[in-house]
Design a protein around this motif. Structure first.
Motif, short mmCIF file in Angstrom:
data_model
loop_
_atom_site.label_atom_id
_atom_site.label_comp_id
_atom_site.label_asym_id
_atom_site.label_seq_id
_atom_site.Cartn_x
_atom_site.Cartn_y
_atom_site.Cartn_z
N LEU A 7 0.84 -1.21 -0.05
CA LEU A 7 -0.05 0.06 -0.08
C LEU A 7 0.82 1.27 0.08
N SER A 8 1.67 1.30 0.77
CA SER A 8 2.61 2.44 0.86
C SER A 8 3.15 2.72 -0.56
N ARG A 17 -5.38 8.65 -2.72
CA ARG A 17 -5.44 8.75 -1.29
C ARG A 17 -6.06 7.21 -0.79
N VAL A 18 -5.71 7.09 0.67
CA VAL A 18 -6.12 5.67 1.14
C VAL A 18 -7.33 5.89 1.92
N TYR A 19 -8.43 4.94 1.74
CA TYR A 19 -9.69 5.06 2.74
C TYR A 19 -9.64 3.57 3.40
N ALA A 20 -9.86 3.73 4.73
CA ALA A 20 -10.06 2.40 5.44
C ALA A 20 -10.93 2.79 6.78
N ALA A 27 -4.28 -0.26 12.58
CA ALA A 27 -3.35 -1.51 12.23
C ALA A 27 -2.35 -1.10 11.26
N MET A 28 -2.72 -0.55 10.18
CA MET A 28 -1.96 -0.07 8.90
C MET A 28 -0.89 0.87 9.59
N ALA A 57 4.75 -4.68 6.61
CA ALA A 57 4.20 -3.72 5.83
C ALA A 57 4.88 -2.32 6.40
N THR A 58 5.05 -1.56 5.28
CA THR A 58 5.58 -0.07 5.79
C THR A 58 4.23 0.53 6.34
#
Ligand SMILES: [Zn+2]
Length: 161
Positions: A7-8, A17-20, A27-28, A57-58
Motif C-alpha cells: 500500500l505504501s 488517497r487511502v480510505y479505511a 493496524a496499518m 508492511a511499511t
C-alpha cells in the motif's frame, strides 16, 4: 499482507488517497494486520507463525476514515458497510444505483459462485456469517471481491448461511 503489504509503495507511485475503517487504519499505522489468524490445523498455525515473521508492511495511516452509513461520491453513491469477520475492521462498498457490491475478502468468488470468508483466514466466524447475510440482503447484481473473477447475476449466488 495481501491487504496492505504494498500500500505504501502504491500510494507513493500513484498519489492515491487511502480510505479505511478506523480499526484497519490503526493496524496499518503500525504495519501490522488488524487480526490474529488462528487456523485450527496445527501445521497451518505453525506455518502461519513462521511466514508472518517475514511479512512486514511499511506503516501508513489512512487519509480518510470510513464508517457505516457514509456515502462516497462515486458510482452514483457508494455506501460504506461495516462487514467485520474476515478482519476486525473490514468494510464493503455498495452502489445501489448500479447494483455493484465490492466485498473485499468478506465474500469471495469461487467458480461461478460466491463463498464467505474462508475459515483459516477469518478473524471471527459469527461476525463473518452476519456480514455475509447483510450483504446477501442488498440485492446486488454484480460482485467484485478481493479474490476471483467479477461475478455477474450475483443475487442468487451469495452463500446460504
Ligand atoms: Zn484477506
Amino acid at each position: 499482507m495481501d491487504h496492505t503489504g504494498s500500500l505504501s509503495a502504491l500510494k507513493k507511485a500513484s498519489g492515491a488517497r487511502v480510505y479505511a475503517s478506523a480499526v484497519e487504519s490503526e493496524a496499518m499505522s503500525k504495519g501490522r494486520p488488524s487480526r490474529q489468524i488462528k487456523p485450527k490445523n496445527f501445521f497451518r498455525r505453525l506455518l502461519m507463525g513462521v511466514v508472518s515473521r517475514f511479512m512486514k508492511a511499511t506503516p501508513l495511516r489512512a487519509d480518510e476514515i470510513l464508517s457505516e452509513g457514509q456515502v462516497l461520491p462515486v458510482l452514483g453513491g457508494l455506501h460504506v458497510l461495516e462487514t467485520p469477520g474476515h478482519t476486525a475492521g473490514h468494510i464493503s462498498l455498495f452502489s445501489p444505483s448500479t447494483g455493484i457490491l465490492f466485498t473485499g475478502d468478506s465474500i469471495v468468488a469461487r467458480g461461478e459462485g460466491l463463498v464467505r470468508s474462508l475459515q483459516p483466514l477469518t478473524w471471527d466466524e459469527a461476525k463473518a456469517d452476519e456480514s455475509a447475510r447483510k450483504q446477501a440482503a442488498l440485492g446486488a447484481c454484480i460482485v467484485c471481491s478481493g479474490h476471483g473473477p467479477v461475478v455477474m447475476d450475483a443475487a442468487s449466488k451469495f452463500p446460504k448461511i
